[in-house]
Design a protein around this motif. Structure first.
Motif, PDB file in Angstrom:
ATOM      1  N   HIS A   1     -38.991 -40.730   6.713  1.00 36.37           N
ATOM      2  CA  HIS A   1     -38.679 -39.015   7.086  1.00 36.37           C
ATOM      3  C   HIS A   1     -38.670 -38.038   5.652  1.00 36.37           C
ATOM      4  O   HIS A   1     -38.651 -39.071   4.235  1.00 36.37           O
ATOM      5  CB  HIS A   1     -37.680 -38.695   7.739  1.00 36.37           C
ATOM      6  N   ILE A   2     -38.180 -37.288   6.096  1.00 38.60           N
ATOM      7  CA  ILE A   2     -38.186 -36.548   4.249  1.00 38.60           C
ATOM      8  C   ILE A   2     -36.884 -35.609   4.405  1.00 38.60           C
ATOM      9  O   ILE A   2     -35.918 -35.803   5.289  1.00 38.60           O
ATOM     10  CB  ILE A   2     -39.341 -34.630   4.254  1.00 38.60           C
ATOM     11  N   ILE A   3     -35.909 -35.814   3.355  1.00 36.71           N
ATOM     12  CA  ILE A   3     -34.903 -35.422   2.745  1.00 36.71           C
ATOM     13  C   ILE A   3     -34.688 -34.465   1.893  1.00 36.71           C
ATOM     14  O   ILE A   3     -35.518 -34.424   1.278  1.00 36.71           O
ATOM     15  CB  ILE A   3     -34.278 -36.517   1.835  1.00 36.71           C
ATOM     16  N   ASP A   4     -33.233 -33.738   2.438  1.00 40.55           N
ATOM     17  CA  ASP A   4     -33.797 -32.413   1.722  1.00 40.55           C
ATOM     18  C   ASP A   4     -32.580 -31.818   2.054  1.00 40.55           C
ATOM     19  O   ASP A   4     -31.503 -32.484   1.779  1.00 40.55           O
ATOM     20  CB  ASP A   4     -35.010 -31.179   2.564  1.00 40.55           C
ATOM     21  N   GLU A   5     -31.882 -29.913   1.629  1.00 38.32           N
ATOM     22  CA  GLU A   5     -30.309 -30.156   1.719  1.00 38.32           C
ATOM     23  C   GLU A   5     -29.819 -30.230   0.346  1.00 38.32           C
ATOM     24  O   GLU A   5     -28.190 -30.246   0.006  1.00 38.32           O
ATOM     25  CB  GLU A   5     -30.102 -29.944   2.310  1.00 38.32           C
ATOM     26  N   LEU A   6     -30.599 -30.932  -0.398  1.00 40.22           N
ATOM     27  CA  LEU A   6     -29.692 -32.268  -1.956  1.00 40.22           C
ATOM     28  C   LEU A   6     -30.251 -31.557  -3.565  1.00 40.22           C
ATOM     29  O   LEU A   6     -31.626 -32.040  -2.350  1.00 40.22           O
ATOM     30  CB  LEU A   6     -28.628 -33.060  -1.279  1.00 40.22           C
ATOM     31  N   LYS A   7     -29.985 -32.408  -3.908  1.00 42.28           N
ATOM     32  CA  LYS A   7     -31.065 -31.954  -5.329  1.00 42.28           C
ATOM     33  C   LYS A   7     -31.394 -32.942  -5.943  1.00 42.28           C
ATOM     34  O   LYS A   7     -30.770 -34.377  -5.419  1.00 42.28           O
ATOM     35  CB  LYS A   7     -30.052 -31.154  -6.976  1.00 42.28           C
ATOM     36  N   PRO A   8     -32.676 -33.479  -6.131  1.00 41.40           N
ATOM     37  CA  PRO A   8     -33.436 -34.583  -6.546  1.00 41.40           C
ATOM     38  C   PRO A   8     -32.631 -35.757  -7.086  1.00 41.40           C
ATOM     39  O   PRO A   8     -31.891 -37.042  -6.289  1.00 41.40           O
ATOM     40  CB  PRO A   8     -34.557 -34.561  -7.220  1.00 41.40           C
ATOM     41  N   GLU A   9     -32.022 -34.981  -8.031  1.00 39.05           N
ATOM     42  CA  GLU A   9     -30.952 -35.731  -8.206  1.00 39.05           C
ATOM     43  C   GLU A   9     -29.766 -36.514  -8.089  1.00 39.05           C
ATOM     44  O   GLU A   9     -28.954 -37.686  -8.349  1.00 39.05           O
ATOM     45  CB  GLU A   9     -30.264 -35.190 -10.108  1.00 39.05           C
ATOM     46  N   ASP A  10     -28.775 -35.767  -6.857  1.00 39.04           N
ATOM     47  CA  ASP A  10     -28.438 -36.556  -6.318  1.00 39.04           C
ATOM     48  C   ASP A  10     -28.319 -37.869  -4.950  1.00 39.04           C
ATOM     49  O   ASP A  10     -27.110 -37.873  -4.125  1.00 39.04           O
ATOM     50  CB  ASP A  10     -27.375 -35.452  -5.651  1.00 39.04           C
ATOM     51  N   VAL A  11     -29.536 -38.237  -4.513  1.00 36.52           N
ATOM     52  CA  VAL A  11     -30.102 -38.521  -3.727  1.00 36.52           C
ATOM     53  C   VAL A  11     -29.898 -39.988  -4.284  1.00 36.52           C
ATOM     54  O   VAL A  11     -29.874 -40.128  -5.515  1.00 36.52           O
ATOM     55  CB  VAL A  11     -31.443 -38.709  -2.937  1.00 36.52           C
ATOM     56  N   LYS A  12     -28.923 -40.295  -3.873  1.00 37.73           N
ATOM     57  CA  LYS A  12     -28.045 -42.501  -4.039  1.00 37.73           C
ATOM     58  C   LYS A  12     -28.939 -42.971  -2.652  1.00 37.73           C
ATOM     59  O   LYS A  12     -28.492 -42.663  -1.296  1.00 37.73           O
ATOM     60  CB  LYS A  12     -27.392 -42.258  -3.790  1.00 37.73           C
ATOM     61  N   ILE A  13     -29.281 -44.163  -2.065  1.00 41.31           N
ATOM     62  CA  ILE A  13     -29.057 -45.106  -1.938  1.00 41.31           C
ATOM     63  C   ILE A  13     -27.666 -45.320  -1.421  1.00 41.31           C
ATOM     64  O   ILE A  13     -26.778 -45.991  -1.661  1.00 41.31           O
ATOM     65  CB  ILE A  13     -29.837 -46.375  -2.128  1.00 41.31           C
ATOM     66  N   GLY A  14     -28.232 -45.812   0.518  1.00 37.19           N
ATOM     67  CA  GLY A  14     -26.784 -46.212   0.654  1.00 37.19           C
ATOM     68  C   GLY A  14     -26.012 -44.952   1.331  1.00 37.19           C
ATOM     69  O   GLY A  14     -24.684 -44.280   1.971  1.00 37.19           O
TER      70      GLY A  14
END
Ligand SMILES: [Zn+2]
Lengths: 381, 153
Positions: free
Chosen positions: B115-128
């Motif tokens: 799915h699509i992930i949103d409501e955060l900045k791309p640099e803040d996305v982390k596995i886990g």
């Protein structure tokens, strides 16, 4: 297994846009080169397998459209949709069936004529996944992040694969992208989908490859120089990306295990002279090396840094420049086989590896390497 | 050999493969989409032999090759297994990049959903990281009945 050999190979130059050439033109060139290489004429070919994909070719029953240029008239011709290594597997099976002494296998595509992201997006499940708009590149990027996270391999180490393979391509007149690069060049190239920079990705390419497989009796009848098929296997994983651990490639390990067993190989890293693997993306070369058992899990990047995979290294990987230097979909795996054949015969020119006895070639079908086909070829019967 | 086509201008023919197609979703996916649309429930199918719950649901178990024999509701939140941030525009994308794609293993499921992930900045996305489904206010029985997944705060 009864013995069989590859007795002829031919390929077009890999180019970004073969604007002057149709699919049939490319097949004509590759087939005639393979026949000349084998010292045969079209009448010596007992049956033909063509390998293509209808979406890439922009037509249905695409495999039949190159038949005339592959000399199939009044012959038994069959078709495989997928990578050329799988077409070659079918060709080998037909040869070993006893019904045909020789089989011509072709594989072609022209990435330049369509829109890659739309075509590879169409390989996603239409009910659950396709509408998100992912494609081959974004799914591979997701795999790369999973692999980097698990193994602590770095973006710099991935970039080194690109440096090596584009550098090898400087020695290969058939490669599309010969380039002298630095790790910084790769890391500073455009970010396509994290963590894949433009130079972590193989290019859009046009090209065709043809090989001729013969049974033992026919293999030595012609003027060519036979290379023997020692082991071959393929294996598939689950279709849905979310069903797999994308950071690993167990179906490749399984295919490799069976191919090694058939070839009598107990220590592949020691016994195999070189590998032509399906490096559609930089991280995949490292993943495939590990899954093939040529390096320990998570160890390929360290070996790469030591120089083990260069042309003069202990286990050269993609001396031709690999897919990173030219990726005609469908043909790409068959080109790996043709490159392995050239290396075993000692006619790989400036990128010839010293003392080749056994070579490995790998093809991939499906997103993130769902399915893998592994070939072990050798000098000796 | 002389090239008899040497001075011929290469002609290009433009066309497109545009064939309308509709996919029958099957009874398994139909039930999944009806529950999503009408009750904002995420349902999986379960193989009791493997003790595995498949989301999105499959009629048969790919692990042991038997029919899945049970429906089970899973949580609307879970763990991000992997992700990518698409930066360059591609013809297949549903909106302008950057787009964050994720594989999310929902609590109670043994497979991950795309799915699509949103409501955060791309640099803040982390596995886990933990993410949660944001259901769409206008649900039509598609994967976009979940508008996207967002971080759990
Ligand atoms: Zn099961």
């Amino acid at each position: 297994m009864d013995r069989a050999a590859i007795i002829g190979v031919g390929m077009t130059k890999i180019e970004a846009n073969k604007v002057r050439e149709t699919f049939a033109d490319m097949a004509w060139e590759a087939v005639n080169k393979a026949l000349a290489d084998a010292g045969m004429n079209i009448g010596d070919i007992d049956n033909v397998i063509t390998t293509s994909n209808d979406f890439w070719d922009g037509r249905t029953i695409s495999c039949m459209a190159v038949g005339d240029a592959s000399g199939v008239k009044y012959k038994n011709v069959s078709c495989v949709e997928g990578d050329g290594t799988f077409g070659a597997f079918y060709g080998l099976s037909r040869t070993l069936s006893g019904s045909y002494g020789t089989t011509l296998v072709t594989a072609h595509s022209k990435g330049s004529e369509s829109v890659s992201s739309l075509i590879t997006n169409a390989s996603f499940d239409p009910i659950y996944d396709r509408a998100f708009g992912m494609d081959m590149v974004s799914s591979a990027a997701m795999q790369a992040n999973a692999y980097l996270h698990r193994t602590k391999t770095t973006a710099e180490q991935m970039a080194l694969v690109s440096v090596k393979n584009h550098g090898n391509a400087l020695l290969n007149p058939y490669a599309q992208l010969p380039m002298k690069l630095t790790v910084d060049d790769v890391l500073q190239s455009e970010m396509i989908a994290d963590p894949l920079h433009k130079l972590d990705c193989s290019p859009v390419s046009d090209g065709c490859c043809a090989i001729i497989i013969a049974n033992e009796e026919r293999a030595t009848r012609y003027a060519g120089n036979p290379v023997w098929i020692k082991g071959v296997s393929f294996c598939s994983d689950s279709f849905f990306l979310g069903d797999r651990d994308l950071s690993r490639a167990p179906s490749l390990s399984e295919a490799a295990k069976k191919a090694y067993q058939m070839a009598g190989i107990s220590n592949p890293a020691m016994e195999i002279s070189l590998a032509e693997v399906y490096d559609a993306f930089t991280h995949q070369e490292l993943m495939w090396i590990e899954a093939l058992g040529l390096a320990g899990d998570g160890e390929a990047a360290k070996e790469l840094e030591k120089g083990s995979y260069t042309i003069k290294g202990s286990l050269p990987v993609n001396p031709s420049g690999g897919l990173l230097s030219g990726h005609p979909v469908i043909a790409a795996g068959l080109i790996r086989i043709a490159e392995a054949v050239k290396q075993i015969r000692g006619n790989a020119g400036d990128y010839q590896v010293d003392g080749v006895r056994l070579a490995l070639a790998q093809g991939v079908n499906g997103l993130c390497g769902q399915s893998h086909c592994v070939w072990i070829l050798g000098k000796d019967k | 050999m002389s090239d008899i086509f040497q001075n011929v201008e290469p002609m290009v023919h433009e066309s497109r493969i545009s064939v309308p197609y509709h996919w029958w979703a099957g009874d398994t996916a139909s039930r999944f989409f009806i529950d999503l649309r009408d009750s904002q429930k995420i349902m999986g199918t379960r193989c009791s032999k493997c003790s595995k719950t498949y989301v999105p649901p499959r009629k048969t178990c790919p692990t042991c090759f038997t029919p899945n024999d049970e429906w089970r509701e899973v949580a609307s939140q879970g763990t991000l297994i992997s992700y990518t941030v698409v930066r360059r525009h591609q013809a297949s994308l549903p909106k302008k990049p950057p787009i964050i794609y994720g594989l999310i293993q929902l609590e109670g499921a043994d497979t991950a959903v795309l799915h699509i992930i949103d409501e955060l900045k791309p640099e803040d996305v982390k596995i886990g990281m933990k993410v949660q489904a944001k259901f769409s206010s206008q649900r039509k029985g598609t994967m976009f009945d979940i508008e996207y997944f967002r971080p759990v705060h």
